[in-house]
Design a protein around this motif. Structure first.
Motif, PDB file in Angstrom:
ATOM      1  N   TYR A  97       0.822  -1.207   0.000  1.00 15.64           N
ATOM      2  CA  TYR A  97       0.000   0.000   0.000  1.00 15.64           C
ATOM      3  C   TYR A  97       0.859   1.262   0.000  1.00 15.64           C
ATOM      4  N   PHE A  98       1.835   1.331   0.895  1.00 17.80           N
ATOM      5  CA  PHE A  98       2.665   2.531   1.003  1.00 17.80           C
ATOM      6  C   PHE A  98       3.587   2.730  -0.201  1.00 17.80           C
ATOM      7  N   ASN A  99       3.813   1.663  -0.968  1.00 16.19           N
ATOM      8  CA  ASN A  99       4.590   1.777  -2.204  1.00 16.19           C
ATOM      9  C   ASN A  99       3.690   1.943  -3.425  1.00 16.19           C
ATOM     10  N   ARG A 100       2.420   2.190  -3.182  1.00 18.41           N
ATOM     11  CA  ARG A 100       1.416   2.450  -4.226  1.00 18.41           C
ATOM     12  C   ARG A 100       1.308   1.323  -5.261  1.00 18.41           C
ATOM     13  N   ASN A 101       1.413   0.108  -4.776  1.00 20.81           N
ATOM     14  CA  ASN A 101       1.238  -1.052  -5.635  1.00 20.81           C
ATOM     15  C   ASN A 101      -0.210  -1.517  -5.510  1.00 20.81           C
ATOM     16  N   ARG A 102      -0.924  -1.547  -6.620  1.00 18.42           N
ATOM     17  CA  ARG A 102      -2.369  -1.835  -6.578  1.00 18.42           C
ATOM     18  C   ARG A 102      -2.700  -3.256  -6.154  1.00 18.42           C
ATOM     19  N   TRP A 111      -2.170  -4.430  -3.454  1.00 18.38           N
ATOM     20  CA  TRP A 111      -2.463  -4.420  -2.020  1.00 18.38           C
ATOM     21  C   TRP A 111      -3.918  -4.771  -1.745  1.00 18.38           C
ATOM     22  N   ILE A 112      -4.808  -4.511  -2.686  1.00 17.79           N
ATOM     23  CA  ILE A 112      -6.235  -4.771  -2.453  1.00 17.79           C
ATOM     24  C   ILE A 112      -6.516  -6.273  -2.337  1.00 17.79           C
ATOM     25  N   PRO A 113      -6.120  -7.100  -3.313  1.00 15.22           N
ATOM     26  CA  PRO A 113      -6.330  -8.539  -3.108  1.00 15.22           C
ATOM     27  C   PRO A 113      -5.467  -9.096  -1.978  1.00 15.22           C
ATOM     28  N   ALA A 114      -4.291  -8.502  -1.761  1.00 13.86           N
ATOM     29  CA  ALA A 114      -3.439  -8.957  -0.654  1.00 13.86           C
ATOM     30  C   ALA A 114      -4.117  -8.702   0.689  1.00 13.86           C
ATOM     31  N   LEU A 115      -4.866  -7.598   0.791  1.00 19.01           N
ATOM     32  CA  LEU A 115      -5.598  -7.298   2.022  1.00 19.01           C
ATOM     33  C   LEU A 115      -6.668  -8.349   2.291  1.00 19.01           C
ATOM     34  N   MET A 116      -7.350  -8.773   1.260  1.00 20.11           N
ATOM     35  CA  MET A 116      -8.368  -9.816   1.431  1.00 20.11           C
ATOM     36  C   MET A 116      -7.731 -11.119   1.912  1.00 20.11           C
ATOM     37  N   PHE A 117      -6.586 -11.448   1.336  1.00 21.77           N
ATOM     38  CA  PHE A 117      -5.872 -12.653   1.740  1.00 21.77           C
ATOM     39  C   PHE A 117      -5.377 -12.534   3.183  1.00 21.77           C
ATOM     40  N   ALA A 118      -4.867 -11.369   3.559  1.00 24.51           N
ATOM     41  CA  ALA A 118      -4.390 -11.144   4.927  1.00 24.51           C
ATOM     42  C   ALA A 118      -5.536 -11.248   5.929  1.00 24.51           C
ATOM     43  N   ALA A 119      -6.704 -10.740   5.562  1.00 28.36           N
ATOM     44  CA  ALA A 119      -7.873 -10.837   6.438  1.00 28.36           C
ATOM     45  C   ALA A 119      -8.280 -12.299   6.640  1.00 28.36           C
ATOM     46  N   LEU A 120      -8.190 -13.093   5.585  1.00 34.21           N
ATOM     47  CA  LEU A 120      -8.491 -14.530   5.707  1.00 34.21           C
ATOM     48  C   LEU A 120      -7.476 -15.232   6.605  1.00 34.21           C
ATOM     49  N   ILE A 121      -6.216 -14.851   6.488  1.00 36.57           N
ATOM     50  CA  ILE A 121      -5.186 -15.429   7.360  1.00 36.57           C
ATOM     51  C   ILE A 121      -5.493 -15.088   8.813  1.00 36.57           C
ATOM     52  N   ALA A 122      -5.838 -13.829   9.064  1.00 36.54           N
ATOM     53  CA  ALA A 122      -6.153 -13.398  10.424  1.00 36.54           C
ATOM     54  C   ALA A 122      -7.344 -14.176  10.987  1.00 36.54           C
ATOM     55  N   PHE A 123      -8.389 -14.317  10.190  1.00 33.29           N
ATOM     56  CA  PHE A 123      -9.562 -15.069  10.638  1.00 33.29           C
ATOM     57  C   PHE A 123      -9.213 -16.532  10.892  1.00 33.29           C
ATOM     58  N   SER A 124      -8.381 -17.107  10.032  1.00 36.13           N
ATOM     59  CA  SER A 124      -8.038 -18.524  10.171  1.00 36.13           C
ATOM     60  C   SER A 124      -7.332 -18.812  11.489  1.00 36.13           C
ATOM     61  N   ARG A 125      -6.569 -17.867  12.016  1.00 30.43           N
ATOM     62  CA  ARG A 125      -5.852 -18.074  13.276  1.00 30.43           C
ATOM     63  C   ARG A 125      -6.830 -18.214  14.446  1.00 30.43           C
ATOM     64  N   MET A 126      -7.943 -17.476  14.377  1.00 23.00           N
ATOM     65  CA  MET A 126      -8.974 -17.618  15.415  1.00 23.00           C
ATOM     66  C   MET A 126      -9.792 -18.885  15.172  1.00 23.00           C
ATOM     67  N   TYR A 127     -10.121 -19.142  13.908  1.00 22.27           N
ATOM     68  CA  TYR A 127     -10.901 -20.338  13.567  1.00 22.27           C
ATOM     69  C   TYR A 127     -10.173 -21.607  13.995  1.00 22.27           C
ATOM     70  N   LEU A 128      -8.863 -21.617  13.826  1.00 26.83           N
ATOM     71  CA  LEU A 128      -8.067 -22.782  14.207  1.00 26.83           C
ATOM     72  C   LEU A 128      -7.817 -22.870  15.706  1.00 26.83           C
ATOM     73  N   TYR A 129      -8.304 -21.880  16.433  1.00 29.46           N
ATOM     74  CA  TYR A 129      -8.281 -21.852  17.898  1.00 29.46           C
ATOM     75  C   TYR A 129      -6.868 -21.766  18.474  1.00 29.46           C
ATOM     76  N   VAL A 130      -6.018 -21.016  17.782  1.00 26.37           N
ATOM     77  CA  VAL A 130      -4.656 -20.832  18.273  1.00 26.37           C
ATOM     78  C   VAL A 130      -4.370 -19.388  18.671  1.00 26.37           C
ATOM     79  N   HIS A 131      -5.341 -18.467  18.461  1.00 23.11           N
ATOM     80  CA  HIS A 131      -5.170 -17.066  18.841  1.00 23.11           C
ATOM     81  C   HIS A 131      -6.475 -16.473  19.350  1.00 23.11           C
ATOM     82  N   TYR A 132      -6.321 -15.522  20.258  1.00 25.00           N
ATOM     83  CA  TYR A 132      -7.439 -14.711  20.725  1.00 25.00           C
ATOM     84  C   TYR A 132      -7.628 -13.527  19.776  1.00 25.00           C
ATOM     85  N   PRO A 133      -8.803 -12.900  19.760  1.00 32.14           N
ATOM     86  CA  PRO A 133      -9.006 -11.719  18.907  1.00 32.14           C
ATOM     87  C   PRO A 133      -8.000 -10.597  19.174  1.00 32.14           C
TER      88      PRO A 133
END
Length: 100
Positions: free
Chosen positions: A55-60, A62-84
Motif C-alpha cells: 500500500y505505502f509503495n502504491r502497488n495496486r 495491495w487490495i487482493p493482498a488485504l483480502m488474503f491477509a484478512a483470511l489469514i487473520a480469521f483462520s488463526r482464530m478459527y483454528l483456535y490458536v489465537h485470541y481476537p
C-alpha cells in the motif's frame, strides 16, 4: 524482517500469553499445536506487513493482498490458536512494520 523480530523474538516471550487451545483442551485442533506463545499473532503480523508495504509503495496489488491477509487473520482464530486481541495486535504491528 522487522515484524518477525518484534513479534517472535521480543513480544511473544515478554508477554508469554498462553494459547486458547491450552485453556480449553476439549477442543481438538485441526493443525499441530504451535510451540510458542499466543500474543501477538505472527502470521497476521507478517501478512499485514506485506499488505501495508504494498500500500505505502502504491502497488495496486495491495487490495487482493488485504483480502488474503484478512483470511489469514480469521483462520488463526478459527483454528483456535489465537485470541481476537492477538489478531488485533498482529494487525497493528504488521502495519507499523510495513510502513517502516
Amino acid at each position: 524482517m522487522l515484524e518477525v523480530v518484534c513479534c517472535n523474538l521480543v513480544l511473544k516471550p515478554l508477554v508469554a500469553r498462553i494459547r486458547p487451545c491450552d485453556v480449553n483442551t476439549a477442543v481438538q485442533l485441526l493443525i499441530t499445536r504451535p510451540d510458542d506463545f499466543s500474543f501477538p499473532s505472527g502470521h497476521t503480523g507478517a501478512s499485514f506487513a506485506a499488505v501495508s508495504a504494498l500500500y505505502f509503495n502504491r502497488n495496486r496489488i495491495w487490495i487482493p493482498a488485504l483480502m488474503f491477509a484478512a483470511l489469514i487473520a480469521f483462520s488463526r482464530m478459527y483454528l483456535y490458536v489465537h485470541y481476537p486481541t492477538d489478531i488485533l495486535a498482529g494487525i497493528i504491528l504488521g502495519i507499523m512494520a510495513g510502513w517502516a
